[in-house]
Design an enzyme around this catalytic site. Structure first.
Site, PDB file in Angstrom:
ATOM      1  N   LYS A 153       0.827  -1.213   0.000  1.00 50.69           N
ATOM      2  CA  LYS A 153       0.000   0.000   0.000  1.00 50.69           C
ATOM      3  C   LYS A 153       0.861   1.263   0.000  1.00 50.69           C
ATOM      4  CE  LYS A 153      -3.907  -2.291   0.270  1.00 50.69           C
ATOM      5  NZ  LYS A 153      -3.403  -3.647   0.246  1.00 50.69           N
ATOM      6  N   ARG A 329      -6.897  -7.507  -8.606  1.00 49.20           N
ATOM      7  CA  ARG A 329      -7.646  -8.757  -8.744  1.00 49.20           C
ATOM      8  C   ARG A 329      -9.074  -8.426  -9.124  1.00 49.20           C
ATOM      9  NH1 ARG A 329     -10.785  -8.349  -4.179  1.00 49.20           N
ATOM     10  NH2 ARG A 329      -9.834  -7.340  -2.366  1.00 49.20           N
ATOM     11  N   ARG A 571     -56.628 -16.999  43.121  1.00 49.78           N
ATOM     12  CA  ARG A 571     -56.155 -17.442  44.432  1.00 49.78           C
ATOM     13  C   ARG A 571     -55.898 -16.259  45.359  1.00 49.78           C
ATOM     14  NH1 ARG A 571     -52.403 -21.108  41.096  1.00 49.78           N
ATOM     15  NH2 ARG A 571     -53.599 -23.038  40.919  1.00 49.78           N
ATOM     16  N   LYS A 668     -66.030 -24.424  48.238  1.00 49.86           N
ATOM     17  CA  LYS A 668     -65.033 -25.072  47.375  1.00 49.86           C
ATOM     18  C   LYS A 668     -64.536 -26.332  48.085  1.00 49.86           C
ATOM     19  CE  LYS A 668     -60.710 -23.797  44.971  1.00 49.86           C
ATOM     20  NZ  LYS A 668     -61.142 -24.071  43.604  1.00 49.86           N
TER      21      LYS A 668
END
Length: 1106
Positions: A153, A329, A571, A668
């Site tokens: 480079k 390339r 509950r 219940k």
């Protein structure tokens, strides 16, 4: 114009053949070179670029040779070539493709004329180009000297300066140490950028914005460059902020001819790697284009460049351009240039290497024109949501997008291909062409939407967001585009429902049901005649076992049955859970439930603890629901010897509930303890005291006296009694509906229900019940039992205990379990037994049987035993205060110095932050989080997390019928699954494969006529491959698992000092958690488990030395 490739490739080929007879004197170069045709080409590369070159060679009549590493034996590029040879045997995956001597050896042994390097690997290595030349093999690219100059480079930069091309300020040569970088930064200031001196592709590239980051980034860039290119040399440049990345495609021949094929815009990058490329560059000033292309050609001519290459530039916001580098390339993105110029660059490379000139090929600058726009998207196996982290695995499904204007360049992208971690994550390059950028983008978007890739993550959702971005479509982008547009990461989730369903079905076929089933009974193969409708389920059961969202089920029910009131159990302060919640959580739950279609809230407390009951009633009322306050029944009001839960007790409690404003009063009776006499006494007294209050009775029929008891309740003044349809009635269920209807027919209690309708209804449920055979109480129970009057086990729990006893290997000891239940109840002070208090008694009973403990032994050893967590928390006061108080001294011995809760447990809890919870859920599971999801997570954090993990893995399974959900399909069975209206899957189960080395089996299906397969771990085989040591009972310091289960949490570490009784870990099995306490004081020598470890009884957890 004479072109190679595209619609004019035949004309181009004819022209080339004619041109070979022409005199070289007509070329622009004074030198005449010999034309040497290429007969065989090797590609010293892999993947899509190798296939791209092979295709070009085949079109030109050239034989092809592939090379491959040991890891690439299954890759497509070796199959696309005429010949293929192994290289780099014994070397790491990347090193194999860098083995120059081996590549050259293969080339010589197989009469290769020329080698194409592709891109990456050896493509910019001058020593490779020289090695080819040394043995007489042509290198399809520039000369070794030009490759060396352009690969360096620093030298390339110097050449650009000599050619008059503008460059970014930078070092004159590679730097050798950190101090040189420090000196450069002092001169030019920050930001700066490190670049690999001998390679590109973003590797070895690091931007440094501050001095403090300099050293770390230098080291990282150096090591990256060394790993990628075999040379860690770097050079430093001034970093140009917010530039456009523009590159020019050049092409030269052996005679000095150089042309350009215009530019590409590669500004859309992440980590300096290109993601999307466009040709030509959008809104590029024509004068700037002329300067870029002229500088590129001048530089190439100065160095005598031949073959294909790319000159790269940065363009700043003022329109100034700076040379970066030359890539000597073919580029990954060469495809977009081919699309807009109609020039086949690989054809040209091959012909130039043979000695043809550009004019011979019809490639003259005046003939090169831009035609429309092209976009290339690199589809990679990366996950944008996780910082583009590469993903690996097997492609279970691969279907590509095609059509007009779409080109695909791919390699091993096919169903069954394995994406390895060894190489680049590129899966396929998709190239779209159109008359302008929006047209090309529309084609690309459509093509990407057609892709179906399953088994690995891809960046397709991210690419689709880029293509929809207005700045991309109508403006200009720079290299900061991705960083500055974070909305690109708002990814649309991929549904993948079909493949996930196959995974689920495969999992069931290999491993059996995901829902724990303690018996081997198979679901019936007969489906009910009437199509089933969704039914109710316990809140956590819907997620935990049915793997469905309870809210979705409620919404579907409400839509199907809009005119019948719905009722739910609340509950009290425990809402729908087994623990206490902050008050605002209970209120919020009721609010959301009412909004989703709930009408009546049957409020109860497992201890009849009035403060808890009042909170639940207030929450239900505030939500606008009908409040039905429930009194949980135990004991026997008709037995004068049992006075803890006397008639007076129940009447006083009813007084309080009526004063609190209940709309309905409910009894219940969960264990079915109401006898006819006690029914008349209790209901008669309530009716006398509250003549205008609707009274509702709920019971179970374990002892077989349920019908008689409910008729007695009706006679005493009850308005409503609960029943079950005949085929589902009796034993631990409710009394028979048909029996009640028949017995009251013709009396003043006549229900008005037709028995014929009851029979039809019962017939449907009789068939349906067969589908749930593995869960049916009759799988392990053959009759009811009047011993319920002694042990007082609630009906639902009676069945659960039976199953749990079988699953824990205690099926033969169930009689002992029932007796222990009676003893456990006495140990705990004779409790009201309704979930969760009944679970506490049951947990203690199983613990006693598992460890062969009597009631007296438990009382005696209470200070050293590792009790189930539910028992400990009950004694601490986590679910409230039982009638008559806590049992002493048992409580004090168990708790020792543990904290105790005084008063109503929820009163001391801080308010739940729902906004924070929603934020947390979105961070964990994505933005598809509803208010209902937040409530599910608030009630059951762990169960919701597991449910989301299940749906993430297997998708929504509620579209499967019951038999397929529980038992999976039979081999050769064909069936349909409707995902949604108009989307139906046709599935056929084909085969189950053998066990592989990874402990997996491949399961084969036919889905909509196409073969599909999934890999499923065989959990039994995996378990057999692992042998966990057992705790030796005669070794004092070895702590074993008191029960089979999964490790929820490990509370200590190796080397930690622990005290006797200190919690060591938490085990979970069948909804029961147990804290394993240290049996002695000492030091932890070794820990044998971790979170999520699955243990059998007595599996070694850890060792302690005193």
């Amino acid at each position: 114009m004479l072109l190679i490739g595209g619609s004019r490739s035949a004309l181009g080929l004819l022209a080339v053949r004619r041109a070979c007879c022409l005199s070289r004197a007509t070329h622009s170069s004074p030198h005449a070179l010999e034309y040497k045709p290429i007969k065989k080409v090797m590609v010293a590369n892999r993947g899509e670029i190798a296939i791209r070159v092979f295709r070009a060679c085949t079109e030109l009549g050239i034989r092809t040779v592939a090379v491959y590493s040991e890891q690439d034996t299954g890759q497509m590029h070796r199959q696309k070539a005429d010949e293929a040879y192994l290289i780099g045997k014994g070397l790491p995956p990347v090193a194999a493709y860098l083995d120059i001597p081996d590549i050259i050896k293969v080339a010589k042994e197989n009469d290769v004329d020329a080698i194409h390097p592709g891109y990456g690997f050896l493509s910019e290595r001058s020593d490779f180009a020289q090695a080819c030349a040394d043995v007489g093999v042509r290198f399809i690219g520039p000369s070794p000297e030009v490759v060396r100059q352009m690969g360096d480079k620093v030298e390339a930069r110097a050449l650009a300066i000599r050619a008059g091309v503008p460059v970014v300020p930078g070092t004159d040569g590679p730097i050798t140490c950190l101090s040189e970088a420090q000196e450069f930064s002092k001169t030019y200031g920050f930001p700066i950028i490190f670049k690999a001196a001998y390679g590109g592709g973003g590797r070895g590239m690091r931007v440094v914005k501050e001095y403090e980051e300099l050293e770390e980034n230098y080291q990282r860039a150096h090591s990256e460059a060394l790993a990628a290119f075999g040379n860690g040399a770097l050079f430093v440049e001034k970093f140009i902020e917010r530039p456009r990345h523009i590159e020019v495609q050049i092409l030269g021949d052996k005679y000095g001819n150089v042309i350009h094929l215009y530019e590409r815009d590669c500004s859309i990058q992440r980590r300096h790697q290109k993601v999307v490329e466009i040709a030509p560059a959008v809104q590029l000033d024509p004068h700037l284009r002329d300067r870029l292309t002229a500088d590129s050609v001048n530089l190439a001519r100065q160095v005598g460049y031949e073959n294909a290459g790319t000159v790269e530039f940065l363009v700043d916001k003022h329109g100034r351009h700076y040379f970066i580098e030359v890539n000597s390339r073919l580029q990954v993105e060469h495809t977009v240039t081919e699309q807009i110029t109609d020039v086949d660059l690989v054809h040209a490379q091959l012909r130039v290497c043979e000695g043809r000139s550009l004019p011979e090929l019809g490639l003259k600058q005046d003939n090169i024109r831009i035609n429309g726009f092209a976009i290339q998207c690199r589809v990679t196996t990366e996950d944008p949501a996780r910082g583009f982290q590469p993903d690996t695995g097997r492609l279970e499904v691969f279907r590509s997008g095609e059509g007009m204007g779409i080109r695909l360049d791919s390699a091993s992208a096919f169903q069954g291909a394995v994406i390895s971690p060894h190489y680049d994550s590129l899966l396929v390059k998709v190239i779209a062409s159109g008359k302008d950028l929006p047209a090309a983008a529309a084609k690309m978007h459509r093509a990407l939407a057609e892709f179906r890739v399953r088994g690995v993550k891809t960046n397709i959702p991210f690419l689709q967001n880029v293509l929809s971005n207005d700045q991309f479509l109508y403006g200009t982008v720079d290299t900061q585009f991705i960083d500055e547009n974070q909305e690109l990461f708002n990814l649309k989730p991929v549904q993948n429902r079909a493949q996930k369903l196959l995974h689920y079905l495969g999992h069931v076929m290999v491993n059996g049901p995901t829902t724990p089933i303690p018996v081997k009974a198979k679901p019936s193969s007969i489906d009910p005649v009437i199509p089933p409708i969704p039914l109710g389920a316990t809140f956590d059961v819907a997620m935990r076992f049915l793997c469905e969202c309870p809210w979705k089920r409620l919404q579907e029910l409400r839509a199907l049955v809009p005119n019948v009131p719905f009722q739910m159990l609340l509950r009290g302060a425990n809402a729908v859970g087994y623990t206490n919640y902050p008050d605002n959580a209970v209120f919020k739950f009721c609010e959301v439930a009412k909004e989703n279609g709930m009408d009546i809230f049957r409020v109860f407390d497992s201890l009849n603890y009035l403060p808890n009951l009042m909170l639940g009633m207030e929450a239900a009322g505030a939500a606008g629901g009908v409040v039905e306050a429930s009194i949980s029944y135990t004991g026997d009001v008709s037995d004068p010897m049992r006075q803890k839960y006397s008639l007076e007790y129940y009447l006083k409690l009813a007084d309080e509930l009526v004063k609190a404003g209940t709309h309905i009063l409910n009894i219940k009776d969960m264990a079915g303890l109401l006898k006819p006499d006690s029914s008349r006494m209790l209901i008669g007294a309530l009716r006398d005291r509250f003549p205008d209050m609707p009274i509702h009775v709920h019971t179970h029929d374990t002892a077989g006296a349920g019908v008689a008891a409910m008729l007695a309740c009706a006679e005493a003044g009850a308005d409503i009694v609960d029943v079950a349809v005949d085929s589902m009635a009796g034993m631990t269920s409710q009394p028979s509906m048909g029996a009640i209807v028949a017995c009251t027919k013709g009396t003043k209690y006549n229900t008005g229900i037709s028995l014929d309708n009851v029979y039809d209804y019962s017939e449907y449920w009789e068939v349906t019940r067969g589908l749930y055979a593995p869960f049916d109480c009759t799988a392990t129970m053959k009759s009811g039992n009047a011993d319920v009057y002694e042990n007082e086990i609630p009906g639902g729990q009676y069945t659960n205990l039976h199953f749990q006893a079988h699953s824990m290997g205690l099926g033969h000891k169930f009689k002992e379990v029932k007796k222990s239940y009676t003893e456990a109840n006495k140990l705990l002070g004779d409790l009201i037994k309704v979930t969760p208090s009944s679970k506490i008694v049951g947990d203690l009973a199983q613990f006693m049987v598992q460890n062969s403990l009597t009631r007296s032994e438990v009382e005696e050893r209470a200070d050293e035993l590792s009790f189930p967590l539910s028992v400990v928390e009950f004694l601490q006061g986590h679910i409230g205060i039982p009638h008559g108080g806590f049992p002493e001294p048992f409580r004090s011995k168990v708790l020792k110095n543990m904290p105790r809760v005084e008063g109503r447990p929820g009163a001391s809890l801080p308010a739940m932050d729902f906004q924070a919870l929603e934020k947390q859920l979105r961070e964990t599971h994505g933005d598809d989080i509803s208010p209902e999801d937040v409530m599910s997570a608030a009630m059951y954090p762990k169960v919701f997390q597991e449910f989301k993990e299940f749906t993430h893995q297997f998708g929504p399974v509620d579209c499967l019928n019951t038999r397929l959900f529980l038992d999976g399909p039979k081999i050769a069975e064909e069936f349909e699954v409707e995902l949604e209206r108009g989307k139906t899957l046709h599935i056929k189960a084909l085969a189950l494969g053998d066990l592989n080395r990874a402990g997996q089996r491949e399961v084969f299906f036919e889905l909509n006529g196409q073969l599909r397969s999934v890999l499923v771990k065989d959990t039994v085989a995996m378990k057999e491959m692992h042998f966990h040591p057992k705790a030796l009972k005669d070794v004092r310091g070895q702590v074993g698992a008191p029960m089979p289960g999964k490790v929820v949490e490990v509370k200590v570490k190796q080397g930690q000092v622990v005290e006797k009784g200190q919690p060591l870990c938490v085990l979970s099995a069948m909804k029961m958690e147990t804290v394993v306490n240290s049996p002695l004081s000492g030091t932890v020598v070794k820990v044998y488990v971790n979170a999520d470890s699955s243990l059998e009884g007595d599996d070694l957890i850890l060792e302690i030395t005193e």
